[in-house]
Design an enzyme around this catalytic site. Structure first.
Site, PDB file in Angstrom:
ATOM      1  N   SER A 104       0.844  -1.190   0.000  1.00  0.00           N
ATOM      2  CA  SER A 104       0.000   0.000   0.000  1.00  0.00           C
ATOM      3  C   SER A 104       0.879   1.240   0.000  1.00  0.00           C
ATOM      4  O   SER A 104       1.979   1.231   0.583  1.00  0.00           O
ATOM      5  CB  SER A 104      -0.902   0.025   1.231  1.00  0.00           C
ATOM      6  N   TYR A 157      -1.807  -0.251  10.241  1.00  0.00           N
ATOM      7  CA  TYR A 157      -1.907  -0.677   8.837  1.00  0.00           C
ATOM      8  C   TYR A 157      -0.627  -0.302   8.087  1.00  0.00           C
ATOM      9  O   TYR A 157      -0.054  -1.115   7.362  1.00  0.00           O
ATOM     10  CB  TYR A 157      -3.120  -0.009   8.188  1.00  0.00           C
TER      11      TYR A 157
END
Length: 269
Positions: free
Chosen positions: A131, A144
């Site tokens: 990501s 995350y």
């Protein structure tokens, strides 16, 4: 390009499903995975194998099933993952551990499951879906970001360790896409009276808006095909809105405090 046998973890929805359908349209043989086949009785885009990346035995069975059917595995798109939000101070420790079991250790388990076959073949491509959030610590997404950053760096080591076997490994870091990821995230509750209440609630609304306004996830499939057609893939690829990709460059070249100020302004903190 010759037809490839491709395994996409987390292929039943979101980026994984869009990528699988795009690559299928290009003539490749696609297998997706899902934690529960029972939840997708009418799924017929491509074959689904049952796999829970937190359980090694399900990974072994799924990979062995694919190899028994096809005799090889050419590409792994290591896409299965979950989201998590919340102030680091307020996220329960067990939720943090659960998150890493999926997004980091789960990805490693699948890699370890396919590497013996790829070493035997002396060929293979592994694309780890990370990501853009893995390039920077984002407020209320710190856990995350940490999991994706860990996978990015581990991929760098794996590339060098497996190069002599003819295996190629790379990272693909998407930005925000219009998928159901927001609904599947673990959200630490907004605690009434918490010092984080106002800022966390505002950031949650901003995150959800970014996903709703995200691009077409098929873009990731297009980039996966490009990587497959590349003789010597780069270490890092990024996909998403222009400013999201530019943010990675800004993080690299701007002084830390100036970049932090940009994030604080963006998240209105």
């Amino acid at each position: 390009m010759a037809k490839k046998i491709i395994l996409i973890t987390g292929g039943s929805s979101g980026i994984g499903r869009a990528t699988g359908n795009y690559l299928k349209s290009k003539g490749h043989t696609i297998y997706g995975t899902t934690r529960s086949l029972a939840k997708y009785p009418d799924f017929n885009d491509f074959p689904l194998l049952e796999m829970d990346v937190t359980k090694s035995e399900t990974i072994s069975v799924a990979v062995e099933t694919l190899i028994d059917r096809e005799g090889q595995i050419d590409v792994l798109v290591n896409n299965a993952g979950v989201g998590i939000t919340g102030p680091v101070e307020e996220i329960p420790e067990e939720e943090i551990e659960k998150h890493f079991q999926t997004n980091y250790f789960g990805a490693l388990r699948v890699i370890k499951a396919v590497l013996p076959q790829m070493r035997k073949q002396r060929s293979g491509l592994i694309i780890n879906t990370t990501s853009i959030a893995g390039y920077m610590g984002l407020p209320f997404r710190g856990i995350y970001s940490a999991g994706k950053a860990a996978l990015e760096v581990t991929t760098e080591a794996l590339r060098m360790e497996t190069k002599s076997f003819g295996i190629k490994i790379t990272n693909l870091a998407p930005g925000d896409y219009a998928t159901n990821i927001a609904g599947g995230r673990y959200h630490a509750p907004v605690i009434k009276g918490s010092d984080y209440e106002a800022t966390y609630k505002m950031s949650l609304n901003l995150m959800d808006a970014h996903v709703d306004e995200g691009g077409d996830p098929e873009e990731v499939g297009v980039l996966v095909e490009k990587i497959m057609n590349t003789k010597s893939p780069k270490i890092h690829y990024k996909s998403g809105a222009f400013m999201q990709k530019v943010s990675v460059l800004l993080k690299r070249f701007l002084p830390d405090k100036i970049f932090e100020k940009l994030l604080l302004n963006h998240y209105k903190l």
